[in-house]
Design a protein around this motif. Structure first.
Motif, PDB file in Angstrom:
ATOM      1  N   GLN A 114       0.822  -1.212   0.000  1.00 32.59           N
ATOM      2  CA  GLN A 114       0.000   0.000   0.000  1.00 32.59           C
ATOM      3  C   GLN A 114       0.858   1.265   0.000  1.00 32.59           C
ATOM      4  O   GLN A 114       0.627   2.203   0.759  1.00 32.59           O
ATOM      5  N   LEU A 115       1.865   1.259  -0.879  1.00 39.27           N
ATOM      6  CA  LEU A 115       2.774   2.394  -1.010  1.00 39.27           C
ATOM      7  C   LEU A 115       2.591   3.048  -2.376  1.00 39.27           C
ATOM      8  O   LEU A 115       2.384   2.370  -3.375  1.00 39.27           O
ATOM      9  N   GLU A 116       2.674   4.386  -2.378  1.00 39.04           N
ATOM     10  CA  GLU A 116       2.557   5.164  -3.607  1.00 39.04           C
ATOM     11  C   GLU A 116       3.834   5.957  -3.819  1.00 39.04           C
ATOM     12  O   GLU A 116       4.431   6.457  -2.866  1.00 39.04           O
ATOM     13  N   ASP A 117       4.210   6.111  -5.080  1.00 35.45           N
ATOM     14  CA  ASP A 117       5.378   6.916  -5.426  1.00 35.45           C
ATOM     15  C   ASP A 117       5.081   8.387  -5.139  1.00 35.45           C
ATOM     16  O   ASP A 117       3.986   8.870  -5.439  1.00 35.45           O
ATOM     17  N   LEU A 118       6.031   9.112  -4.554  1.00 33.42           N
ATOM     18  CA  LEU A 118       5.817  10.515  -4.197  1.00 33.42           C
ATOM     19  C   LEU A 118       6.162  11.480  -5.330  1.00 33.42           C
ATOM     20  O   LEU A 118       6.009  12.685  -5.170  1.00 33.42           O
ATOM     21  N   GLY A 119       6.630  10.949  -6.468  1.00 36.24           N
ATOM     22  CA  GLY A 119       6.997  11.830  -7.569  1.00 36.24           C
ATOM     23  C   GLY A 119       8.342  12.490  -7.310  1.00 36.24           C
ATOM     24  O   GLY A 119       9.064  12.138  -6.366  1.00 36.24           O
ATOM     25  N   PHE A 120       8.680  13.476  -8.121  1.00 34.61           N
ATOM     26  CA  PHE A 120       9.976  14.149  -7.964  1.00 34.61           C
ATOM     27  C   PHE A 120      10.009  15.424  -8.791  1.00 34.61           C
ATOM     28  O   PHE A 120       9.178  15.640  -9.666  1.00 34.61           O
ATOM     29  N   ARG A 121      11.018  16.235  -8.502  1.00 34.01           N
ATOM     30  CA  ARG A 121      11.397  17.383  -9.322  1.00 34.01           C
ATOM     31  C   ARG A 121      12.832  17.147  -9.760  1.00 34.01           C
ATOM     32  O   ARG A 121      13.626  16.595  -9.015  1.00 34.01           O
ATOM     33  N   GLY A 122      13.167  17.599 -10.940  1.00 37.20           N
ATOM     34  CA  GLY A 122      14.546  17.508 -11.387  1.00 37.20           C
ATOM     35  C   GLY A 122      14.727  16.548 -12.540  1.00 37.20           C
ATOM     36  O   GLY A 122      13.772  16.168 -13.218  1.00 37.20           O
ATOM     37  N   TYR A 123      15.963  16.156 -12.752  1.00 33.95           N
ATOM     38  CA  TYR A 123      16.337  15.255 -13.833  1.00 33.95           C
ATOM     39  C   TYR A 123      15.592  13.933 -13.649  1.00 33.95           C
ATOM     40  O   TYR A 123      15.508  13.420 -12.537  1.00 33.95           O
ATOM     41  N   PRO A 124      15.047  13.348 -14.739  1.00 37.15           N
ATOM     42  CA  PRO A 124      14.171  12.187 -14.577  1.00 37.15           C
ATOM     43  C   PRO A 124      14.863  10.868 -14.215  1.00 37.15           C
ATOM     44  O   PRO A 124      14.192   9.939 -13.778  1.00 37.15           O
ATOM     45  N   PHE A 125      16.171  10.777 -14.375  1.00 42.53           N
ATOM     46  CA  PHE A 125      16.858   9.516 -14.095  1.00 42.53           C
ATOM     47  C   PHE A 125      17.805   9.696 -12.911  1.00 42.53           C
ATOM     48  O   PHE A 125      18.456  10.725 -12.775  1.00 42.53           O
ATOM     49  N   THR A 126      17.886   8.685 -12.052  1.00 43.05           N
ATOM     50  CA  THR A 126      18.740   8.793 -10.860  1.00 43.05           C
ATOM     51  C   THR A 126      19.965   7.896 -10.928  1.00 43.05           C
ATOM     52  O   THR A 126      20.803   7.932 -10.031  1.00 43.05           O
ATOM     53  N   TRP A 127      20.077   7.073 -11.965  1.00 42.65           N
ATOM     54  CA  TRP A 127      21.231   6.174 -12.103  1.00 42.65           C
ATOM     55  C   TRP A 127      21.662   6.142 -13.557  1.00 42.65           C
ATOM     56  O   TRP A 127      20.831   6.183 -14.474  1.00 42.65           O
ATOM     57  N   SER A 128      22.974   6.077 -13.764  1.00 47.99           N
ATOM     58  CA  SER A 128      23.536   5.943 -15.108  1.00 47.99           C
ATOM     59  C   SER A 128      24.737   5.020 -15.034  1.00 47.99           C
ATOM     60  O   SER A 128      25.492   5.039 -14.050  1.00 47.99           O
ATOM     61  N   ASN A 129      24.937   4.230 -16.088  1.00 48.58           N
ATOM     62  CA  ASN A 129      26.112   3.359 -16.112  1.00 48.58           C
ATOM     63  C   ASN A 129      27.369   4.114 -16.559  1.00 48.58           C
ATOM     64  O   ASN A 129      28.438   3.524 -16.677  1.00 48.58           O
ATOM     65  N   LYS A 130      27.256   5.410 -16.806  1.00 47.56           N
ATOM     66  CA  LYS A 130      28.370   6.305 -17.139  1.00 47.56           C
ATOM     67  C   LYS A 130      29.052   5.934 -18.459  1.00 47.56           C
ATOM     68  O   LYS A 130      30.193   6.280 -18.685  1.00 47.56           O
ATOM     69  N   ARG A 131      28.373   5.196 -19.316  1.00 52.11           N
ATOM     70  CA  ARG A 131      28.923   4.868 -20.630  1.00 52.11           C
ATOM     71  C   ARG A 131      28.403   5.882 -21.638  1.00 52.11           C
ATOM     72  O   ARG A 131      27.512   6.675 -21.351  1.00 52.11           O
ATOM     73  N   SER A 132      28.912   5.808 -22.851  1.00 53.82           N
ATOM     74  CA  SER A 132      28.457   6.747 -23.876  1.00 53.82           C
ATOM     75  C   SER A 132      27.856   5.994 -25.053  1.00 53.82           C
ATOM     76  O   SER A 132      28.026   4.779 -25.188  1.00 53.82           O
ATOM     77  N   GLY A 133      27.153   6.741 -25.882  1.00 55.78           N
ATOM     78  CA  GLY A 133      26.563   6.169 -27.085  1.00 55.78           C
ATOM     79  C   GLY A 133      25.496   5.133 -26.806  1.00 55.78           C
ATOM     80  O   GLY A 133      24.712   5.247 -25.873  1.00 55.78           O
ATOM     81  N   TYR A 134      25.484   4.068 -27.644  1.00 54.43           N
ATOM     82  CA  TYR A 134      24.470   3.017 -27.518  1.00 54.43           C
ATOM     83  C   TYR A 134      24.603   2.203 -26.224  1.00 54.43           C
ATOM     84  O   TYR A 134      23.650   1.567 -25.791  1.00 54.43           O
ATOM     85  N   ALA A 135      25.762   2.236 -25.609  1.00 54.21           N
ATOM     86  CA  ALA A 135      25.969   1.460 -24.383  1.00 54.21           C
ATOM     87  C   ALA A 135      25.432   2.171 -23.144  1.00 54.21           C
ATOM     88  O   ALA A 135      25.358   1.583 -22.068  1.00 54.21           O
ATOM     89  N   LYS A 136      25.047   3.431 -23.308  1.00 54.10           N
ATOM     90  CA  LYS A 136      24.583   4.218 -22.159  1.00 54.10           C
ATOM     91  C   LYS A 136      23.188   3.778 -21.722  1.00 54.10           C
ATOM     92  O   LYS A 136      22.292   3.603 -22.533  1.00 54.10           O
TER      93      LYS A 136
END
Length: 183
Positions: free
Chosen positions: A37-59
């Motif tokens: 019975q939990l709901e997401d609280l939403g957010f402000r800011g950049y939509p993604f919080t994790w990145s694999n720090k790669r570039s191009g198609y591997a990102k």
């Protein structure tokens, strides 16, 4: 209320990658939140919080970090908000939860703000309100921002209105007598 890295996401739009998201994982996370019975609280800011720090198609970029809460918590802290901050040191963006509780103003001591009808007759009144409304810093959003703007307007109107000379009762009586003699 639970906040942190869930290592899962709720919607296809929360992942950018060359590999498509697995709907079974999305459904499993949704089911878990619903069961608790939990709901997401939403957010402000950049939509993604994790990145694999790669570039191009591997990102790959995903929203893995979030805050969720039950209905009672959301009702009690309805003016709270979540923001995604920036970071260059980690694969995860830090997130911050600002907790704001809406409290009824009935328990305050002292007089509340009351606008005097005569103030509305003065030309400067509208300027005082407009200036106060637009001079509030935009640190907050939603109802919290509106509440701050109203509070600032009240403060400015009180200072402005009380600085204006208001006629005393005897001055009003004399003016009334003059009016009576003109009739």
């Amino acid at each position: 209320m639970v906040i942190g890295d869930f290592n899962a996401f709720l919607n296809v739009s929360e992942k950018q990658s060359k590999t498509p998201p697995q709907m079974s994982q999305i459904d499993a996370f949704r089911d878990a939140l619903e069961y608790c019975q939990l709901e997401d609280l939403g957010f402000r800011g950049y939509p993604f919080t994790w990145s694999n720090k790669r570039s191009g198609y591997a990102k790959t970029k995903v929203r893995l970090d979030r805050a969720v809460a039950n209905k009672e918590w959301i009702d009690k802290y309805q003016m709270s908000n979540v923001a995604h901050l920036s970071s260059h040191a980690s694969e995860h963006l830090p997130i911050i939860l600002r907790v704001w509780c809406y409290k009824q103003q009935r328990h305050r001591r002292g007089k509340g703000f009351k606008i005097k009808e005569s103030w509305l007759l003065w030309e400067e009144c509208e300027n005082v309100v407009m200036e106060a409304w637009h001079n509030v810093e935009d640190e907050q959003i939603g109802l919290a921002a509106v509440k701050e703007k109203i509070k600032k307007c009240c403060e400015e109107l009180m200072a402005w209105g009380s600085a204006r000379a208001e006629p005393h009762a005897n001055v009003i009586k004399k003016l009334q007598q003059k009016l009576d003699t003109l009739n």
